[in-house]
Design an enzyme around this catalytic site. Sequence first.
Site, PDB file in Angstrom:
ATOM      1  N   ARG A 121      -8.228   2.993   6.437  1.00 42.16           N
ATOM      2  CA  ARG A 121      -7.219   3.303   5.514  1.00 42.16           C
ATOM      3  C   ARG A 121      -8.141   2.829   4.372  1.00 42.16           C
ATOM      4  O   ARG A 121      -8.968   1.706   4.122  1.00 42.16           O
ATOM      5  CB  ARG A 121      -6.156   2.267   5.443  1.00 42.16           C
ATOM      6  CG  ARG A 121      -5.282   2.488   4.261  1.00 42.16           C
ATOM      7  CD  ARG A 121      -3.817   1.558   4.649  1.00 42.16           C
ATOM      8  NE  ARG A 121      -2.703   1.349   3.472  1.00 42.16           N
ATOM      9  CZ  ARG A 121      -2.630   0.248   2.919  1.00 42.16           C
ATOM     10  NH1 ARG A 121      -3.376  -0.652   2.826  1.00 42.16           N
ATOM     11  NH2 ARG A 121      -1.579   0.357   2.133  1.00 42.16           N
ATOM     12  N   GLU A 212       2.964   0.318  -1.735  1.00 37.65           N
ATOM     13  CA  GLU A 212       4.010  -0.821  -1.674  1.00 37.65           C
ATOM     14  C   GLU A 212       5.141  -0.543  -3.016  1.00 37.65           C
ATOM     15  O   GLU A 212       5.216  -1.314  -3.964  1.00 37.65           O
ATOM     16  CB  GLU A 212       3.578  -1.997  -1.863  1.00 37.65           C
ATOM     17  CG  GLU A 212       2.758  -2.582  -0.588  1.00 37.65           C
ATOM     18  CD  GLU A 212       2.678  -4.068  -0.259  1.00 37.65           C
ATOM     19  OE1 GLU A 212       2.429  -4.500   0.777  1.00 37.65           O
ATOM     20  OE2 GLU A 212       2.315  -4.670  -1.430  1.00 37.65           O
ATOM     21  N   GLU A 314      -0.147  -2.118   6.902  1.00 36.50           N
ATOM     22  CA  GLU A 314      -0.863  -3.311   6.312  1.00 36.50           C
ATOM     23  C   GLU A 314      -0.126  -4.303   7.491  1.00 36.50           C
ATOM     24  O   GLU A 314       0.905  -4.548   7.364  1.00 36.50           O
ATOM     25  CB  GLU A 314      -0.570  -3.799   5.062  1.00 36.50           C
ATOM     26  CG  GLU A 314      -1.152  -2.888   4.061  1.00 36.50           C
ATOM     27  CD  GLU A 314      -1.150  -3.583   2.658  1.00 36.50           C
ATOM     28  OE1 GLU A 314      -0.746  -4.740   2.625  1.00 36.50           O
ATOM     29  OE2 GLU A 314      -1.079  -2.570   1.880  1.00 36.50           O
TER      30      GLU A 314
END
Length: 419
Positions: A121, A212, A314
């Site tokens: 990522r 997020e 995550e």
Amino acid sequence: MWIRSDGGDVSNSIALTGCGGTGTPTAVPVDSDGVWLHIVTYVDVTNGQCTINLETDGNAGDWTNFDGVTFTSGSAPIAIRGGDVSSLYRSELDGGVYYNSSGVAQNADAQLSAAGMNYVRLRVWVNPEDGFDDEAQLLAMAKQAAGYGQKILLDFHYSDTWADPGTQTIPAAWASDTFAQLEAQVQTYSDQIVAALVAQGTPPAMVQVGNEINAGMLWPDGSTSDWAQLAGLLKAGIVGVHQAYPAAKIVLHLAGSSTESELASWYSTAKADGVSFDIIGLSYYDYWDGRLDVLQTDLDDLAAEFDKPVFVAETAYPFTLTSNDPTTSLSFSTSADLDPGYPATPAGQAANFRDVLSVVQAVPNGLGLGAFYWEPTWTVVAGNGWDPTNPSSGDGWENQAMWNYSDAALPVIADFAAR
């Protein structure tokens, strides 16, 4: 199988044996709240029989419950065993050293790939002050990952710095734009970055349009207080991605700090506003977001409600609560918030990531794709700090890296092995 355990066991697992094929046992996770979890294991049966093994080797007073055993056809591989290695490029430039299990200095991504890490990522910022995490660094890291056969999850922050539930700052170059201009910027920029990856032969398999974004992105224009505008920005990013690479899967990524109902409401609103996406990605940090039953409920319910694959975008866990960098405080070092089932030790770190993967693996109907460990290579290296405006800043993440304070690989790396 449904399981419940208080932890502390020498070993604790379920397995299938005598089936002809070779399977991988699944360790029993710990949930310090005493909540039931479900896990899976699978094997290729070639001889018409199979033995189900429930194995526990505990100390006096330890306990484990097994229940609700289901034996059925199907498989449950973990397709994504990934890591966010966005800071690795700068670490390498600044002299970061990573020793493998044999004590030999070796490229960190080479070690991760050899252990089984098959995805990276990589974040990208628009115009960071220090020049790192920009397009040039992204392209360099993508080339390195491709050299190890790793696929790429591209993580757009649409900012010059960190974007998260508490900060979604518009890039300085876009700050005076009207909303229509901002939509155009997002589409053009998304196209530009993905096209550059495609041009060098490293197309992203998946793309996060925002990072997020529980409360939106590109504040204040794209705040969730105006969902029509947020949806417009998301759709602009998606159009830009697909202009450059139609095969890219679109990920909408939220932090796991919200409740399951809040997460579901967010995705429902995005869907109602015409935002088309392929995969749900959640951040999950055990010590901040709740025990593994919270993660399991979130993933299972979202996958079922939206009929989409899910993954953990995550996650991380500490191997110690002591710092190795006097220039900044650790991001997490509070023993009171630590999961009692997973001590802050190398073994506890490895067990937590292993069990996060097991929870994702058990999402029904094969909709659990896997997980990304966040910044496994972010050890203490002068110049490789968290603040793009301050070259002397520390990172505060060294106690959750996959290399210890002697720069030696920790046991958690083995969790990337295929299963």
